[in-house]
Design an enzyme around this catalytic site. Structure first.
Site, PDB file in Angstrom:
ATOM      1  NE  ARG A   1     -36.692 102.414  71.081  1.00  0.00           N
ATOM      2  CZ  ARG A   1     -37.954 102.772  70.868  1.00  0.00           C
ATOM      3  NH1 ARG A   1     -38.236 103.881  70.256  1.00  0.00           N
ATOM      4  NH2 ARG A   1     -38.954 102.028  71.300  1.00  0.00           N
TER       5      ARG A   1
ATOM      6  NE  ARG B   1     -34.898  92.903  72.409  1.00  0.00           N
ATOM      7  CZ  ARG B   1     -35.243  94.188  72.464  1.00  0.00           C
ATOM      8  NH1 ARG B   1     -36.505  94.543  72.262  1.00  0.00           N
ATOM      9  NH2 ARG B   1     -34.341  95.120  72.706  1.00  0.00           N
TER      10      ARG B   1
ATOM     11  CG  HIS C   1     -30.662  95.663  75.818  1.00  0.00           C
ATOM     12  ND1 HIS C   1     -29.959  95.600  74.620  1.00  0.00           N
ATOM     13  CD2 HIS C   1     -31.853  96.246  75.519  1.00  0.00           C
ATOM     14  CE1 HIS C   1     -30.708  96.132  73.663  1.00  0.00           C
ATOM     15  NE2 HIS C   1     -31.860  96.520  74.181  1.00  0.00           N
TER      16      HIS C   1
HETATM   17  C1  NCD Z   1     -35.403  98.271  76.136  1.00  0.00           C
HETATM   18  C2  NCD Z   1     -35.432  96.752  76.158  1.00  0.00           C
HETATM   19  O1  NCD Z   1     -35.853  96.102  75.207  1.00  0.00           O
HETATM   20  O2  NCD Z   1     -34.979  96.246  77.178  1.00  0.00           O
HETATM   21  N1  NCD Z   1     -35.672  98.796  74.878  1.00  0.00           N
HETATM   22  C3  NCD Z   1     -34.656  98.959  73.978  1.00  0.00           C
HETATM   23  O3  NCD Z   1     -34.021  98.023  73.551  1.00  0.00           O
HETATM   24  N2  NCD Z   1     -34.343 100.199  73.629  1.00  0.00           N
HETATM   25  C4  NCD Z   1     -36.196  98.890  77.217  1.00  0.00           C
HETATM   26  C5  NCD Z   1     -37.647  98.520  77.353  1.00  0.00           C
HETATM   27  O4  NCD Z   1     -38.193  97.701  76.618  1.00  0.00           O
HETATM   28  O5  NCD Z   1     -38.271  99.111  78.254  1.00  0.00           O
END
Ligand code: NCD
Length: 307
Positions: free
Chosen positions: A54, A104, A132
C-alpha cells in the site's frame, strides 16, 4: 506552507497543517481530476528497503494521478546499499535526480538521517518499529470522514502495540486533540512502549488505559484500530507463534461494539480480522486504503509547492 518540508514523524506538521491536508484530500475525493496535471514534470523517488504494497503503490498512484512520474526500487538487493553504500550517499545521489523522496527502511531513525542529507523533501514511509506518519495521515483522514471529528473520541488499539509503528505514530498524533481517550489492548509482551505512555501521553495529559481484554472494552470504543503481529521484528519464531493469534476479531465479538464504531487496520491483515467481518458496515479498512491515496496526493502536491 508545507513546500520543501520533510515528514519524518507526525509532530513535524501542526494540527492546522494536517487539517489543511485533509481539506485538500477531501476536495480531491470529491473531484479526482482536481490537481490532475499539477505535478507534470516532477519526479518522485520511492526507496523501499523493506516490503510494502500500500505505501509504495499508493504514493506511486498519487504521483501518477497528479501528472508526475516515479522512479526507485522495491528490492534493496538491487540498489547500491547492497554494495555497502551509506544511506547518506544514496540520499545525496537520489536528491540529484528526484524532486521528492519517500523511503521505507528497517532501521529506526533512518528517515531522520535521510532528511539531513537530502536536498529535496523526504517522507518517511516507515522506519523500523518507530514511525509511519503517512499512515497516520491516512488514519486521521478516515476518522475525520467517517466520524466527523477527533475531539472526545475513544480509540482502541489492539494487537502488536510494541512493534507496530502505525500505532506509535497515530497515538502520538491523537494526543494533540482535546478529550481523546486511548485504550491499548495487547498481551503484556506486546505492550505499547513506555516512551509513548509515560513520555508523550503523560506530557500531553491524554487519558489512557492498558488492558489485555478486548471484549471488556469493546462497547466503549468509537474507533477500533486492529494491527498485525509484526513477525519480522521478533527475535525468535517461537514467541511469534505463541502470540500471533492473541486477538481475532469475529462477528461474534462485534456484537458488543457500538453501531457507529469503525474498525480500522493499516493492512496487511494476517489473521487478526476474520473475513466474515468484512461485510460489517463498520469495517472501514478498505475505505481507509482509498483515503490513503487521496491524502498522499494532497501531501505530495503541498510538499512540491504546486497548490
Ligand atoms: C503497516 C506498516 O508497514 O507499518 N502497513 C502499511 O504501511 N499500511 C502495517 C504493517 O505492516 O502491519
Amino acid at each position: 506552507m508545507l513546500k520543501g518540508r520533510h515528514l519524518v514523524e507526525p509532530g513535524n506538521f501542526s494540527i492546522e497543517e494536517m487539517a489543511g491536508l485533509f481539506t485538500l484530500a477531501e476536495k480531491i475525493e470529491a473531484d479526482p481530476l482536481y490537481l490532475r496535471e499539477s505535478c507534470r514534470g516532477k519526479l518522485l523517488a520511492t526507496l523501499f528497503f523493506e516490503p510494502s504494497t500500500r505505501t509504495r503503490l499508493s504514493f506511486e498512484a498519487a504521483m501518477l494521478r497528479l501528472g508526475g512520474a516515479c522512479l526507485g526500487f522495491a528490492e534493496p538487493g538491487s540498489s547500491s546499499a547492497s554494495k555497502g553504500e551509506s544511506l547518506a550517499d544514496t540520499i545525496r545521489t537520489v536528491s540529484c535526480y528526484a524532486d521528492a523522496i519517500v523511503m521505507r527502511n528497517p532501521k529506526e531513525g533512518a528517515a531522520m538521517v535521510a532528511s539531513r542529507y537530502a536536498e529535496v523533501p523526504v517522507v518517511n514511509g516507515g522506519d523500523g518499529g518507530h514511525h509511519h506518519p503517512t499512515q497516520t495521515l491516512t488514519d486521521l483522514l478516515t476518522i475525520r470522514r467517517l466520524r466527523g471529528h477527533f475531539d472526545g473520541l475513544t480509540v482502541g488499539f489492539c494487537g502488536d502495540l510494541k512493534f507496530g509503528r502505525t500505532v506509535h505514530s497515530l497515538a502520538k498524533a491523537l494526543s494533540r486533540y482535546t478529550g481523546i481517550r486511548l485504550i491499548f489492548i495487547s498481551p503484556p509482551e506486546l505492550k505499547v512502549p513506555d516512551y509513548i505512555t509515560q513520555g508523550i501521553l503523560k506530557k500531553a495529559g491524554t487519558e489512557y488505559l492498558e488492558t489485555d481484554h478486548l471484549e471488556k472494552v469493546m462497547g466503549d470504543l468509537d474507533v477500533l484500530y486492529m494491527t498485525r503481529v509484526q513477525r519480522e521484528r521478533f527475535f525468535n519464531e517461537e514467541d511469534y507463534i505463541r502470540l500471533k493469534d492473541s486477538y481475532i476479531l469475529t462477528t461474534e465479538k462485534m456484537k458488543a461494539a457500538r453501531d457507529d464504531m469503525i474498525i480500522l487496520h493499516p493492512l496487511p491483515r494476517v489473521n487478526e480480522i476474520a473475513l466474515e467481518v468484512d461485510g460489517d458496515p463498520r469495517a472501514a479498512y478498505f475505505k481507509q486504503t482509498k483515503y490513503g491515496m487521496y491524502v498522499r496526493m494532497a501531501l505530495l502536491s503541498s510538499l512540491l509547492g504546486v497548490v
